[in-house]
Design an enzyme around this catalytic site. Structure first.
Site, PDB file in Angstrom:
ATOM      1  N   ASN A 149      -6.459  33.488  -3.083  1.00 45.57           N
ATOM      2  CA  ASN A 149      -6.089  32.222  -3.713  1.00 45.57           C
ATOM      3  C   ASN A 149      -6.284  31.133  -2.505  1.00 45.57           C
ATOM      4  O   ASN A 149      -5.939  31.804  -1.269  1.00 45.57           O
ATOM      5  CB  ASN A 149      -4.972  32.194  -4.424  1.00 45.57           C
ATOM      6  CG  ASN A 149      -4.866  32.568  -5.968  1.00 45.57           C
ATOM      7  OD1 ASN A 149      -5.849  31.945  -6.412  1.00 45.57           O
ATOM      8  ND2 ASN A 149      -3.889  33.555  -6.388  1.00 45.57           N
ATOM      9  N   CYS A 170     -10.275  36.516 -11.065  1.00 42.26           N
ATOM     10  CA  CYS A 170      -8.939  36.206 -11.634  1.00 42.26           C
ATOM     11  C   CYS A 170      -8.683  37.112 -12.534  1.00 42.26           C
ATOM     12  O   CYS A 170      -9.352  37.426 -13.652  1.00 42.26           O
ATOM     13  CB  CYS A 170      -8.376  34.935 -11.276  1.00 42.26           C
ATOM     14  SG  CYS A 170      -6.711  34.809 -11.739  1.00 42.26           S
ATOM     15  N   HIS A 171      -7.417  37.693 -12.946  1.00 46.43           N
ATOM     16  CA  HIS A 171      -7.078  38.507 -13.980  1.00 46.43           C
ATOM     17  C   HIS A 171      -5.940  37.775 -15.073  1.00 46.43           C
ATOM     18  O   HIS A 171      -5.490  38.243 -16.039  1.00 46.43           O
ATOM     19  CB  HIS A 171      -6.492  39.842 -13.711  1.00 46.43           C
ATOM     20  CG  HIS A 171      -5.393  39.468 -12.566  1.00 46.43           C
ATOM     21  ND1 HIS A 171      -5.333  40.216 -11.322  1.00 46.43           N
ATOM     22  CD2 HIS A 171      -4.175  38.746 -12.441  1.00 46.43           C
ATOM     23  CE1 HIS A 171      -4.409  39.842 -10.902  1.00 46.43           C
ATOM     24  NE2 HIS A 171      -3.496  38.905 -11.280  1.00 46.43           N
ATOM     25  N   HIS A 201      -6.387  29.203 -13.611  1.00 44.21           N
ATOM     26  CA  HIS A 201      -5.270  29.022 -13.609  1.00 44.21           C
ATOM     27  C   HIS A 201      -4.595  27.858 -14.487  1.00 44.21           C
ATOM     28  O   HIS A 201      -3.726  27.706 -14.707  1.00 44.21           O
ATOM     29  CB  HIS A 201      -4.362  28.818 -12.307  1.00 44.21           C
ATOM     30  CG  HIS A 201      -4.084  30.188 -11.515  1.00 44.21           C
ATOM     31  ND1 HIS A 201      -3.756  30.075  -9.941  1.00 44.21           N
ATOM     32  CD2 HIS A 201      -4.532  31.298 -11.506  1.00 44.21           C
ATOM     33  CE1 HIS A 201      -3.658  31.136  -9.664  1.00 44.21           C
ATOM     34  NE2 HIS A 201      -4.399  32.218 -10.410  1.00 44.21           N
ATOM     35  N   TYR A 258       1.249  22.852 -12.072  1.00 42.09           N
ATOM     36  CA  TYR A 258       0.066  22.016 -12.240  1.00 42.09           C
ATOM     37  C   TYR A 258       0.167  20.845 -12.954  1.00 42.09           C
ATOM     38  O   TYR A 258      -0.594  20.054 -13.265  1.00 42.09           O
ATOM     39  CB  TYR A 258      -1.115  22.959 -12.614  1.00 42.09           C
ATOM     40  CG  TYR A 258      -1.110  24.501 -12.189  1.00 42.09           C
ATOM     41  CD1 TYR A 258      -0.877  24.487 -10.838  1.00 42.09           C
ATOM     42  CD2 TYR A 258      -1.333  25.334 -12.894  1.00 42.09           C
ATOM     43  CE1 TYR A 258      -0.888  25.694 -10.268  1.00 42.09           C
ATOM     44  CE2 TYR A 258      -1.411  26.686 -12.414  1.00 42.09           C
ATOM     45  CZ  TYR A 258      -1.229  26.815 -10.878  1.00 42.09           C
ATOM     46  OH  TYR A 258      -1.180  27.937 -10.401  1.00 42.09           O
TER      47      TYR A 258
END
Length: 488
Positions: A149, A170-171, A201, A258
């Site tokens: 990241n 990414c998971h 994300h 975010y």
């Protein structure tokens, strides 16, 4: 098959071990070479001993090498995996501590927001160094798999400026799908078919089917609200689901950073988060968790080494994308996953240059994205706010432009909801000065930033945040683990 995989940042011991065992679950991959590299000789020694123990216990011909010389590790590598944390926990602590002085409360701070943007500034010069070495000494057709990241910024820089074949991994999608399957009563997430798309994300489950039956918003909301655990841990996510109509992949704590609505007022933050685990919104939660994990591993290393003597169990292969991508590319066994790549028309209502995360299929011809996806308007709008910040952040990192960096931070949704322009300008100066050792592109700007700080007039405060917990000692962690074992 015989080829070489280089892992940069291999001192991330637990994650490196997971990737290693996943890859060795592929029968054709047992005769390959893993070249480990890290700036920490100490961590390299620990992880090499663990991987050597795995190789020995499973009677494998796999070769494992370790070196602090990155170019040596990359030489001839067909695949390069990065899981670096530039600046380590020392710089990360400043990513959390300094914004708190200006009222910005972050849970993770590694994607956007003030912490994530500065993290990107530290990463991007190093990512470009990796790319230069890959172009010069790796296999001609080398593929760079980035796990580090801030995912979008790192991948953007590697593709646009590093000129290397790169995919970001990414998971979050897998974890979100597992949650949805659970609340709907499925036995396994394999019963769930979904289209999940957006940016890293901020990916959205825009289509859901359980055993072929479409799942709508109302059913999903009811299922989450009825769940005895998620109804408490994912309050913010559920609220976004109600308002947007689709579920976000990202954890409660991550998602809160975010959006400009949930973490801007200290007295409101605790309404939306849950303190049962760091990932649900705790102030500086991931910093605390990372610190405890490092301390725990250092202390309990002999037990980790002993555990490496167990046989590899293919049934326990994780859902991390890396091993499945390599298997598809090398054996032509098709793999479907969600990948971070340059948009180029994949998502119709996001910019072409953005790094998006969306479904794709992998076979011997490469990663083939499913194109023509259109996000719901609210999802696209939220993604756009982050993309604009990411773009400015990448350009600032490449140019070493502190004025553009300040504008990027100013335009961050949460920062903009909390801070004035004067506060942002002073905060960025303070962060650049504090993290100067990892920001070579800003060396020319540091003296002027120090001068401005010496005359600073914006008031700050020493604030630990709305929901901060102290780092637990090894003794406390042992006691908690013992209590959980006894209870379970």
């Amino acid at each position: 098959m015989s080829f070489k995989i280089a892992i940069i940042g291999a001192g991330s011991v637990g994650f490196t071990k997971k990737l290693f065992t996943d890859i060795l679950c592929v029968p054709e991959f047992q005769d390959i070479e893993f070249a480990l590299t890290d700036i920490s000789e100490h961590n390299l020694g620990m992880i090499k001993a663990i991987l050597d123990r795995i190789v020995e216990a499973n009677s494998l011909p796999t070769k494992v090498t370790a070196t602090t010389n990155r170019r040596e590790a990359l030489e001839g590598a067909r695949y390069i995996i990065s899981c670096v944390r530039v600046g380590g926990l020392e710089a990360y602590a400043d990513d959390i501590r300094i914004p708190l002085k200006y009222g910005i409360d972050q849970c993770v701070g590694d994607t956007i927001c003030a912490g994530g943007i500065l993290y990107g500034q530290r990463n991007i010069p190093v990512i470009l160094d990796f790319c230069r070495d890959i172009r010069e000494v790796a296999d001609t057709n080398a593929k760079f798999l980035n796990y580090a990241n801030p995912m979008a910024m790192n991948t953007w820089a590697a593709i646009e400026y590093g000129k290397v074949d790169t995919v970001g991994l990414c998971h979050g999608v897998q974890h979100g799908a597992a949650q949805i399957a659970e609340v709907l009563g499925a036995k396994s997430s394999r019963e769930l078919d979904y289209v999940c798309s957006g940016i890293n994300h901020q990916t959205w489950f825009i289509e859901l089917k359980l055993n072929g039956r479409p799942i709508g918003k109302d059913e999903l909301v009811a299922a989450f609200e009825a769940h005895p655990v998620y109804s408490k841990q994912e309050k913010l996510r559920i609220d976004v689901l109600k308002r947007f109509g689709v579920y976000s992949t990202e954890s409660n704590g991550h998602l809160s950073e975010y959006l400009p609505w949930y973490r801007k007022r200290p007295d409101e933050i605790t309404r939306w988060i849950d303190m049962s685990d760091w990932i649900h919104g705790e102030t500086g939660g991931y910093l605390r968790y990372s610190t405890e994990t490092r301390n725990w591993f250092e202390t309990e290393y002999p037990q980790f080494l002993e555990a490496a003597s167990k046989p590899i169990d293919p049934a326990k292969r994780s859902n991390e994308h890396a091993s499945h991508i390599l298997e598809a590319l090398e054996t032509n066994r098709v793999y479907r996953g969600h990948f971070n790549v340059k948009n180029n028309g994949v998502i119709t209502n996001l910019p072409q240059d953005a790094i998006i995360e969306s479904p794709g299929f992998v076979d011997r011809f490469g990663i083939n994205m499913a194109a023509g996806i259109t996000l719901p308007e609210a999802c696209a709008a939220t993604c756009m706010a982050s993309i604009n910040v990411q773009r400015m952040s990448v350009h600032a990192a490449i140019a070493g432009d502190i004025d553009l960096l300040k504008l990027a931070v100013l335009h961050d949704p949460l920062v903009g909801a909390v801070s004035t322009p004067e506060e942002v300008w002073q905060m960025v100066d303070e962060m650049v000065v504090a993290e100067a050792a990892w920001l070579p592109q800003y060396a020319h700007a540091v003296p002027a930033a120090k001068e401005r700080l010496s005359k600073a007039h914006v008031k700050t405060r020493e604030w630990v945040g709305a929901a901060r917990r102290s780092v637990r000692s090894i003794e406390e962690l042992r006691a908690e683990k013992a209590a959980l074992k006894q209870a379970g």
